[in-house]
Design an enzyme around this catalytic site. Structure first.
Site, mmCIF file in Angstrom:
data_model
loop_
_atom_site.group_PDB
_atom_site.id
_atom_site.type_symbol
_atom_site.label_atom_id
_atom_site.label_comp_id
_atom_site.label_asym_id
_atom_site.label_seq_id
_atom_site.Cartn_x
_atom_site.Cartn_y
_atom_site.Cartn_z
ATOM 1 N N GLU A 161 -10.721 0.718 -12.476
ATOM 2 C CA GLU A 161 -9.648 0.890 -13.468
ATOM 3 C C GLU A 161 -8.311 0.641 -12.785
ATOM 4 O OE1 GLU A 161 -9.902 5.045 -14.452
ATOM 5 O OE2 GLU A 161 -11.953 4.871 -15.165
ATOM 6 N N LYS B 247 -4.721 1.381 -11.550
ATOM 7 C CA LYS B 247 -4.056 2.665 -11.322
ATOM 8 C C LYS B 247 -2.679 2.584 -11.965
ATOM 9 C CE LYS B 247 -3.342 6.170 -7.821
ATOM 10 N NZ LYS B 247 -1.925 6.484 -7.915
ATOM 11 N N ASP C 260 0.983 3.449 -13.079
ATOM 12 C CA ASP C 260 2.066 4.165 -12.413
ATOM 13 C C ASP C 260 2.887 4.926 -13.450
ATOM 14 O OD1 ASP C 260 3.665 5.074 -10.449
ATOM 15 O OD2 ASP C 260 4.687 3.175 -10.070
ATOM 16 N N CYS D 233 15.545 21.800 16.839
ATOM 17 C CA CYS D 233 16.669 22.689 17.099
ATOM 18 C C CYS D 233 16.104 24.068 17.419
ATOM 19 C CB CYS D 233 17.540 22.746 15.852
ATOM 20 S SG CYS D 233 18.634 24.146 15.822
ATOM 21 N N TYR E 233 -8.328 8.127 -19.068
ATOM 22 C CA TYR E 233 -9.255 7.698 -18.016
ATOM 23 C C TYR E 233 -10.087 8.811 -17.395
ATOM 24 C CZ TYR E 233 -5.180 9.081 -15.234
ATOM 25 O OH TYR E 233 -4.127 9.767 -14.712
ATOM 26 N N CYS F 125 20.785 28.468 12.438
ATOM 27 C CA CYS F 125 21.090 27.078 12.104
ATOM 28 C C CYS F 125 21.155 26.936 10.582
ATOM 29 C CB CYS F 125 20.022 26.153 12.680
ATOM 30 S SG CYS F 125 20.278 24.432 12.229
ATOM 31 N N CYS G 201 21.732 20.213 18.491
ATOM 32 C CA CYS G 201 21.587 20.140 17.032
ATOM 33 C C CYS G 201 22.944 19.815 16.403
ATOM 34 C CB CYS G 201 21.060 21.466 16.499
ATOM 35 S SG CYS G 201 21.141 21.583 14.716
ATOM 36 N N CYS H 180 24.159 23.116 14.162
ATOM 37 C CA CYS H 180 24.553 24.427 14.694
ATOM 38 C C CYS H 180 24.916 24.398 16.179
ATOM 39 C CB CYS H 180 23.450 25.451 14.447
ATOM 40 S SG CYS H 180 22.011 25.208 15.502
ATOM 41 N N LYS I 24 -4.701 0.999 -3.018
ATOM 42 C CA LYS I 24 -3.296 0.739 -3.339
ATOM 43 C C LYS I 24 -2.965 -0.713 -3.044
ATOM 44 C CE LYS I 24 -1.252 4.716 -4.338
ATOM 45 N NZ LYS I 24 -0.403 5.258 -3.385
HETATM 46 S S1 IVH Z 1 -8.434 9.549 -11.889
HETATM 47 C C1 IVH Z 1 -9.811 13.498 -9.944
HETATM 48 N N1 IVH Z 1 -7.763 7.201 -12.826
HETATM 49 O O1 IVH Z 1 -3.267 8.656 -9.966
HETATM 50 C C2 IVH Z 1 -9.150 12.204 -10.109
HETATM 51 N N2 IVH Z 1 -6.038 8.561 -11.877
HETATM 52 O O2 IVH Z 1 -3.592 9.707 -7.208
HETATM 53 C C3 IVH Z 1 -8.311 12.106 -11.306
HETATM 54 N N3 IVH Z 1 -3.806 7.577 -12.004
HETATM 55 O O3 IVH Z 1 -2.821 12.065 -10.660
HETATM 56 C C4 IVH Z 1 -7.496 10.903 -11.402
HETATM 57 N N4 IVH Z 1 -4.395 5.725 -13.008
HETATM 58 O O4 IVH Z 1 -1.761 10.366 -12.237
HETATM 59 C C5 IVH Z 1 -7.329 8.322 -12.223
HETATM 60 N N5 IVH Z 1 -7.292 5.143 -13.749
HETATM 61 C C6 IVH Z 1 -6.882 6.241 -13.146
HETATM 62 C C7 IVH Z 1 -5.518 6.450 -12.823
HETATM 63 C C8 IVH Z 1 -5.144 7.625 -12.178
HETATM 64 C C9 IVH Z 1 -3.386 6.418 -12.520
HETATM 65 C C10 IVH Z 1 -2.950 8.573 -11.329
HETATM 66 C C11 IVH Z 1 -3.048 9.985 -11.854
HETATM 67 C C12 IVH Z 1 -3.479 10.830 -10.694
HETATM 68 C C13 IVH Z 1 -3.096 9.974 -9.540
HETATM 69 C C14 IVH Z 1 -4.019 10.282 -8.375
#
Ligand code: IVH
Length: 700
Positions: free
Chosen positions: A123, A125, A127, A443, A237, A449, A419, A422, A325
């Protein structure tokens, strides 16, 4: 003014009734009609009197009392929601090798033969921000933000304004569950984001840095009309609390989500093996630039849900999923200066001040240089042209210096040994075991401080610690400078210490009448706090949220923890050994805890705080398992689960898994060909059971 003890009870109760009524009327005028009827001083006097009466007659503290409703409904804005199933995060992979390793871990854990393929569900990811949507009998009843994963904010009304979110689940293949929490990502499309920013600019309002910030800002609006006007979307998801799960695979559940009326990302798909998964990553990466929403990687989930369940979680991340990522985005700019920041633990961190440059849509003007060695290794000088990179939410970093572009007058940075805040010596400690110098220079000023004191206070009020609305980093700095809040306990005495405080705060820029009153309400609300949050807030070295929870769980109460590490404790050696015996606590953590609690100054702070606060004892999850707190040893060859899985499962249920049998062992689970451990267990009278008996005990 405490005359209460002398007055007849009936008279006090009558006064309480009268004051409650007056304050309710005034609140309405103040908060809802924005037209206060009395001046603040009078209001405050009445409010304080009401609190005094309630302290003497606790049965008068009802949910309807103004002392309860002001702090709650008004200050907090959003109520808190405790997640029945925590909202966790994902482990990251940065290349195909990491993905293959992930597959290897899954295989080993499940004990799969090499002939059996593992299918993954890929899936994008998204943002954005994750949200949890609770449906009861198919009706949307509550929506919450992720918050710290355990507790989020109630944003039900804001979520109702989303087009992609069905108010009622439509009929699908499976019957509608009693309870089902759908989880997904709230986001804003690129085009909606651009249109919003154009409008904001026209109106002279704040423009957002990226779609994610815009989505966050739009979702957390007290006025839901604003949320409704900002086109937010959602991809579903995952799920949390659920009475039944509609499917055997991740892919089937998502199909059901679609039938219920949710949007599921159209690029998601099943990959029959890791090779296909890697292909899917490449395809999605190619499409990235053409999508109308931001994605920052691809998530891979083991498709079979029975496997997901067995793999379960380790710490805050599932073993059955990983996020690959996309590579960090880079840009070139120049270093205008190098400055030192002093953090909460006294660490001196060099920061490069950069000529502002846009990296993947975000303007960057600072980058961390980590420490002295890093500057020397990369030979970063003031005036240099450098390549910087930004990956996700991580602080931008300097990757390399472009030497060809180094000007003649570039200056080498001399790392200070004093530092800058301080003036105390800043030293690199020697590691007692390895004898090597720590890379971080610290420090030695401790609480004298200002930087450390302020940073500790900021940490104390931060979102995952005390989380006091209206008291963030900015306010802490202001209050510290004025000498109003020098240590955590001052926060809780802010109001009581100075009668004119209200007026003084109001005189500060950015504080209206309402803001100050809300602030006091928010502070009052946090006078009761969970033990793990409290420990985390103390800012003990090495104690993050996870370790704070471990300590809370193992000691149960703050009193017990303080007693165990007090100088008067009869068996300090044992206290330390017991601490080290907690699964997950290593030497560095144990030393830090011991040092913190034995330090007189810290004990004073704790004492002061416990007079102002009520730190709740740790509450074990209600569905306590039959093996929680028990010590179990696995031996022999296990056939129903791998060793790793058995261990993880037992620990997940609160048991301690040990490698050797002793009188403290509660259960020995013996597989085939068990040898000396079985003999020892029998001689010690330890309960011995087969693998199947163990599984029956823990309920499958
Ligand atoms: S699964 C237990 N699926 O990524 C795992 N997360 O780094 C639950 N996110 O907090 C997350 N797309 O905000 C999952 N297809 C996807 C996602 C996804 C974005 C985000 C989500 C999560 C974060 C985890």
């Amino acid at each position: 003014m405490n005359d209460l003890a002398k007055l007849p009870e009936e008279q006090v109760r009558a006064e309480h009734r009268r004051l409650s009524e007056t304050l309710k009327t005034q609140n309405k005028a103040y908060y809802q009609e924005d037209a206060p009827e009395v001046d603040d001083a009078l209001y405050d006097r009445d409010f304080r009197r009401l609190k005094e009466i309630e302290a003497a007659y606790p049965d008068l503290v009802t949910p309807a009392s103004p002392t309860q409703t002001i702090g709650a409904a008004v200050t907090k804005g959003f109520g808190k929601v405790r997640h029945k199933v925590p909202m966790l995060s994902l482990d990251n992979a940065f290349g195909s090798d990491d993905l293959r390793e992930f597959e290897g871990r899954v295989r080993r854990f499940l004990g799969l033969p090499s002939t059996e393929d593992v299918s993954f569900f890929a899936e994008p990811k998204i943002d954005g921000l994750s949200a949890s949507l609770r449906y009861e009998k198919g009706v949307f009843v509550q929506g919450a933000t992720r918050g710290d994963g355990q507790e989020g904010e109630d944003i039900t009304e804001n979520l109702r304004t989303l087009q992609d979110l069905p108010m009622e689940l439509q009929k699908g293949e499976y019957s509608i569950p009693e309870v089902f929490e759908v989880r997904g990502e709230v986001y804003m499309s690129m085009s909606d984001f651009q249109a919003l920013n154009a409008n904001q600019e026209k109106a002279g309002a704040k423009v957002f840095a990226n779609p994610r910030n815009a989505a966050a800002g739009s979702l957390r609006q007290l006025d839901t009309r604003i949320t409704a006007s900002r086109k937010l979307r959602l991809f579903a998801y995952a799920w949390g609390d659920a009475s039944v799960i509609p499917g055997q695979n991740q892919s089937e559940v998502l199909t059901q989500f679609k039938q219920w009326g949710f949007s599921v990302n159209p690029l998601s798909r099943v990959c029959l093996n890791m090779g296909e998964a890697i292909d899917a990553y490449r395809k999605i990466e190619e499409l990235r630039a053409s999508l109308d929403y931001d994605i920052d990687g691809v998530v891979f989930k083991v498709n079979r849900l029975d496997w997901q369940q067995r793999l379960a979680f380790v710490g805050r991340t599932p073993r059955w999923a990983i996020a690959h990522k996309f590579p960090a985005e880079k840009a070139t700019t120049t270093v205008q200066d190098i400055e030192i920041q002093v953090g909460r633990t006294g660490a001196l961190t060099p920061v490069a001040r950069l000529e502002p440059v846009s990296v993947g849509g975000v303007v960057v003007s600072n980058a961390t240089l980590h420490n002295q060695e890093e500057i020397e290794r990369k030979d970063i000088r003031i005036g240099d042209t450098v390549v910087i990179q930004r990956a996700g939410d991580v602080i931008p970093q300097v990757v390399e210096v472009i030497l060809d572009k180094r000007p003649h007058d570039s200056t080498v940075f001399n790392f200070p040994v004093i530092c800058p805040v301080c003036g105390s010596h800043a030293v690199r400690e020697k590691n007692p075991t390895t004898g090597k110098e720590d890379v971080v220079r610290r420090c030695t000023g401790g609480l004298i401080c200002d930087a450390q004191a302020v940073e500790r206070l900021k940490h104390f009020v931060s979102r995952t610690a005390f989380d006091i609305d209206g008291l963030g980093a900015k306010q802490i700095e202001l209050f510290y400078k004025r000498g109003w809040v020098l240590s955590p306990v001052d926060i809780f005495k802010l109001e009581e210490n100075d009668k004119n405080r209200l007026q003084k705060i109001k005189n500060l820029e950015g504080f209206g009448d309402k803001a100050v009153r809300n602030l006091f309400g928010a502070i009052d609300q946090r006078r009761t706090i969970e033990m793990d949050r409290f420990i985390f807030a103390l800012g003990i070295r090495h104690i993050g949220q996870g370790n704070a929870r471990l300590l809370a769980k193992n000691y149960g109460s703050l009193g017990k923890l303080m007693e165990t590490f007090s100088p008067d404790y009869p068996e300090p050696g044992k206290a330390y050994v017991d601490l080290l015996a907690i699964d997950g606590i290593g030497d560095a953590v144990a030393d830090a805890v011991k040092e913190f609690f034995s330090e007189t100054r810290n004990r004073e702070i704790l004492q002061d705080l416990s007079e102002q606060l009520s730190v709740q004892d740790f509450e074990a999850p209600s569905d306590e398992s039959p093996v929680s707190g028990k010590t179990v040893v696995f031996t022999g060859s296990l056939e129903l689960m791998t060793r790793a899985e058995s261990k993880a499962k037992a620990e997940g249920l609160g048991a301690k898994v040990s490698g050797s049998v002793s009188a403290k062992t509660d259960y020995l689970v013996a597989g085939a060909k068990a040898g000396s451990k079985l003999k020892k267990a029998e001689s010690l009278g330890v309960t011995v059971m087969t693998e199947q008996e163990w599984l029956d005990l823990i309920g499958g």
